[in-house]
Design an enzyme around this catalytic site. Structure first.
Site, PDB file in Angstrom:
ATOM      1  N   ASP A  13       0.812  -1.223   0.000  1.00  0.00           N
ATOM      2  CA  ASP A  13       0.000   0.000   0.000  1.00  0.00           C
ATOM      3  C   ASP A  13       0.844   1.271   0.000  1.00  0.00           C
ATOM      4  O   ASP A  13       0.474   2.274   0.613  1.00  0.00           O
ATOM      5  CB  ASP A  13      -0.969   0.008   1.209  1.00  0.00           C
ATOM      6  CG  ASP A  13      -1.750  -1.268   1.317  1.00  0.00           C
ATOM      7  OD1 ASP A  13      -2.310  -1.683   0.296  1.00  0.00           O
ATOM      8  OD2 ASP A  13      -1.788  -1.870   2.403  1.00  0.00           O
ATOM      9  N   LYS A  16       2.014   2.538  -5.047  1.00  0.00           N
ATOM     10  CA  LYS A  16       2.789   2.176  -6.246  1.00  0.00           C
ATOM     11  C   LYS A  16       1.996   2.441  -7.520  1.00  0.00           C
ATOM     12  O   LYS A  16       2.567   2.747  -8.557  1.00  0.00           O
ATOM     13  CB  LYS A  16       3.142   0.677  -6.221  1.00  0.00           C
ATOM     14  CG  LYS A  16       4.005   0.263  -5.059  1.00  0.00           C
ATOM     15  CD  LYS A  16       4.287  -1.222  -5.091  1.00  0.00           C
ATOM     16  CE  LYS A  16       3.119  -2.113  -4.679  1.00  0.00           C
ATOM     17  NZ  LYS A  16       2.710  -2.012  -3.281  1.00  0.00           N
ATOM     18  N   GLY A  40      -4.042  -3.944  -4.021  1.00  0.00           N
ATOM     19  CA  GLY A  40      -5.000  -2.871  -4.234  1.00  0.00           C
ATOM     20  C   GLY A  40      -4.265  -1.706  -4.852  1.00  0.00           C
ATOM     21  O   GLY A  40      -3.479  -1.059  -4.188  1.00  0.00           O
ATOM     22  N   HIS A  41      -4.469  -1.506  -6.142  1.00  0.00           N
ATOM     23  CA  HIS A  41      -3.790  -0.401  -6.814  1.00  0.00           C
ATOM     24  C   HIS A  41      -4.816   0.676  -7.149  1.00  0.00           C
ATOM     25  O   HIS A  41      -5.758   0.433  -7.888  1.00  0.00           O
ATOM     26  CB  HIS A  41      -3.112  -0.896  -8.098  1.00  0.00           C
ATOM     27  CG  HIS A  41      -1.937  -1.799  -7.835  1.00  0.00           C
ATOM     28  ND1 HIS A  41      -1.380  -2.595  -8.789  1.00  0.00           N
ATOM     29  CD2 HIS A  41      -1.221  -2.000  -6.718  1.00  0.00           C
ATOM     30  CE1 HIS A  41      -0.362  -3.258  -8.253  1.00  0.00           C
ATOM     31  NE2 HIS A  41      -0.257  -2.922  -6.996  1.00  0.00           N
ATOM     32  N   GLN A 223       1.948  -6.070  -3.371  1.00  0.00           N
ATOM     33  CA  GLN A 223       2.335  -6.125  -1.959  1.00  0.00           C
ATOM     34  C   GLN A 223       3.666  -5.367  -1.755  1.00  0.00           C
ATOM     35  O   GLN A 223       4.101  -4.665  -2.644  1.00  0.00           O
ATOM     36  CB  GLN A 223       2.451  -7.558  -1.426  1.00  0.00           C
ATOM     37  CG  GLN A 223       1.143  -8.305  -1.336  1.00  0.00           C
ATOM     38  CD  GLN A 223       0.666  -8.857  -2.661  1.00  0.00           C
ATOM     39  OE1 GLN A 223       1.415  -9.479  -3.377  1.00  0.00           O
ATOM     40  NE2 GLN A 223      -0.583  -8.625  -2.978  1.00  0.00           N
TER      41      GLN A 223
HETATM   42  P1  IMP Z   1      -2.641 -12.750   1.685  1.00  0.00           P
HETATM   43  O1  IMP Z   1      -1.734 -12.156   0.637  1.00  0.00           O
HETATM   44  O2  IMP Z   1      -4.094 -12.491   1.434  1.00  0.00           O
HETATM   45  O3  IMP Z   1      -2.334 -14.190   1.937  1.00  0.00           O
HETATM   46  O4  IMP Z   1      -2.315 -12.012   3.076  1.00  0.00           O
HETATM   47  C1  IMP Z   1      -1.072 -12.139   3.732  1.00  0.00           C
HETATM   48  C2  IMP Z   1      -0.661 -10.825   4.389  1.00  0.00           C
HETATM   49  O5  IMP Z   1      -0.309  -9.885   3.377  1.00  0.00           O
HETATM   50  C3  IMP Z   1      -1.756 -10.154   5.209  1.00  0.00           C
HETATM   51  O6  IMP Z   1      -1.170  -9.473   6.305  1.00  0.00           O
HETATM   52  C4  IMP Z   1      -2.358  -9.160   4.248  1.00  0.00           C
HETATM   53  O7  IMP Z   1      -2.993  -8.087   4.909  1.00  0.00           O
HETATM   54  C5  IMP Z   1      -1.108  -8.702   3.514  1.00  0.00           C
HETATM   55  N1  IMP Z   1      -1.361  -8.203   2.180  1.00  0.00           N
HETATM   56  C6  IMP Z   1      -1.655  -8.927   1.074  1.00  0.00           C
HETATM   57  N2  IMP Z   1      -1.776  -8.132   0.015  1.00  0.00           N
HETATM   58  C7  IMP Z   1      -1.536  -6.879   0.435  1.00  0.00           C
HETATM   59  C8  IMP Z   1      -1.463  -5.603  -0.221  1.00  0.00           C
HETATM   60  O8  IMP Z   1      -1.624  -5.466  -1.433  1.00  0.00           O
HETATM   61  N3  IMP Z   1      -1.191  -4.552   0.587  1.00  0.00           N
HETATM   62  C9  IMP Z   1      -0.946  -4.683   1.903  1.00  0.00           C
HETATM   63  N4  IMP Z   1      -0.981  -5.826   2.546  1.00  0.00           N
HETATM   64  C10 IMP Z   1      -1.274  -6.930   1.822  1.00  0.00           C
END
Ligand code: IMP
Length: 427
Positions: A13, A16, A40-41, A223
């Site tokens: 977040d 980017k 989330g872009h 991420q």
């Molecule tokens: P997952 O990717 O859904 O398996 O989540 C694993 C961890 O990564 C969790 O703490 C999510 O909140 C975090 N996470 C996954 N995608 C994002 C992102 O795009 N931004 C921020 N945190 C993320």
């Protein structure tokens, strides 16, 4: 062949999407290499806001070829929904969007597996609930994985589901979860397959051909680096390689072709889900942490969850900048810190009475670290209208200069608002 990677150096977040949107114009390919619809872009164009979870941000510009690489895990209804959203907003989507036949398919049983795993208080990671982890588990486990290319062969897909679904059902049933019907799933996914078909291709070959033809490529990390499955704060990470090291495996383009790696950071830190966060501000409803959350609109794009907020952590940034091989840093959301009397940056940790200046390799140790802050004066001016470095108040410039010194990389851009225009080139 100039190839650029835009990668977040925190826990995701970092805004980017804005940087890839700005840079996208000068590239012929915009490529995602990891993750899925957990990202989330957000891209803001004047009064229009686009929120993409799965599609590369390049898809907003039809002259760019947007690629979903083999390293992704794809939930077909989500793919189709995002395409539909864009088309109804007047953004044409056609052959400019290409989906790797090697990307993995997410099924509803992956989400059910995740729901059950997250319901266990001790094992909870705080995931996005999009089936990402279980789908990657199946990929490395091989037996129960289905690739996008397999959806295009009806008989084959039904056979694969006949093999996989009873096994999944036994597992899900054992934990009191929902079970699934093979034929219903096959019908549903064969329906998606017909809509996906025009987009599916061997993206590795396409990218290799682009490389040979000297096309410019922009790799868009999802991420953040601290969520990287190998180098992040394991186990509180995502299930893919979010660092640029994921590009080679996730697209088939060797990383040595990268000529520019841009590390994106926020002027502070945020994190969603569980896991250690030494500079977190747990200061209640009137505190700075809550203020940053409100002003920075720190609520998850995917899940709407409030994000945890805290001061900038230069130790963590140095760690991820080195791992990412970043050439430069862009500082986002600097405007969110306006109005604070003072701002802080962490420059070392105290771990069991010892001062350390490296990032501990163990999340359990990181959890025990106390930050050692450096305090700088804040600024009261509204900086959202600043367009060049000299427009910034002295204290804000000093803050940016200090980030540059502590991370050891030039700050090439500062962002002072969500709109494209609210950007200050620092060179
Ligand atoms: P997952 O990717 O859904 O398996 O989540 C694993 C961890 O990564 C969790 O703490 C999510 O909140 C975090 N996470 C996954 N995608 C994002 C992102 O795009 N931004 C921020 N945190 C993320």
């Amino acid at each position: 062949m100039p190839a650029t990677c835009v990668v977040g150096l925190q826990w995701g977040d970092e805004a980017k999407g804005k940087i890839t949107d700005i840079l996208g114009d000068s590239h012929q390919f915009v490529v995602r290499y990891n993750g899925g619809a957990n990202a989330g872009h957000t891209v803001v164009w004047g009064d229009r806001t686009f929120k993409l979870s799965l599609l590369p941000t390049g898809v907003l510009k039809p002259h760019i070829t947007s690629i979903i690489g083999n390293g992704l895990v794809v939930y077909p209804p989500r793919f189709l929904e995002e395409v539909e959203q864009l088309v109804s907003a007047g953004v044409p989507v056609g052959s400019n969007l290409v989906l790797s036949d090697h990307a993995q398919v997410i099924f509803p049983y992956h989400m059910e597996e995740e729901r059950l795993a997250e319901a266990d208080a001790d094992g909870k990671i705080g995931t996005t609930g999009r089936g990402i982890g279980p789908c990657y588990q199946d990929k490395v486990g091989r037996r129960h994985a289905i690739r996008i290319g397999e959806l295009l062969h009806a008989k084959h897909l039904t056979e694969r589901l006949k093999q996989i679904v009873p096994f999944k059902n036994r597992y899900l049933q054992a934990f009191g979860g929902k079970t699934f019907d093979v034929h219903q799933l096959a019908d549903e996914y064969l329906g998606y397959a017909e809509k996906l078909r025009p987009h599916v291709a061997d993206t590795t070959r396409l990218l290799q051909a682009g490389l040979a033809a000297g096309k410019e490529m922009l790799f868009e990390a999802a991420q953040g680096s601290l969520l990287d499955v190998d180098h992040g704060t394991f186990p509180y990470v995502t299930s893919s390689s979010s660092l640029p090291s994921g590009i080679w495996a996730g697209t088939g383009i060797p990383s040595r072709h990268l000529t520019r790696i841009i590390g994106v950071i926020k002027a502070y830190t945020s994190r969603v889900g569980r896991g250690p966060f030494p500079t977190e501000l747990n200061d209640g409803p009137d505190g700075i942490g809550e203020r940053i959350r409100k002003i920075g609109r720190e609520f998850g794009t995917v899940t709407g969850r409030p994000r945890r907020t805290g001061w900038l952590d230069a130790v963590a940034l140095k760690y991820t900048a080195d791992l990412a091989g970043a050439d430069e840093v862009t500082v986002m959301l600097l405007d969110v810190l306006s109005g604070l009397k003072e701002v802080k940056i962490n420059r070392a940790y105290m771990l069991r009475g010892e001062r350390i200046t490296h990032f501990p390799s163990d999340a359990y140790e990181l959890d025990q670290c106390e930050p050692e802050y450096e305090t700088l004066p804040g600024w009261s001016e509204d900086i959202t209208g600043c367009r060049k470095p000299s427009d910034l108040p002295t204290a804000a410039r000093k803050y940016v200069d200090r980030i540059q010194e502590l991370v050891g990389l030039p700050v090439s851009m500062v962002s002072v608002g969500p709109d494209r225009a609210q950007t200050i080139p620092m060179k």
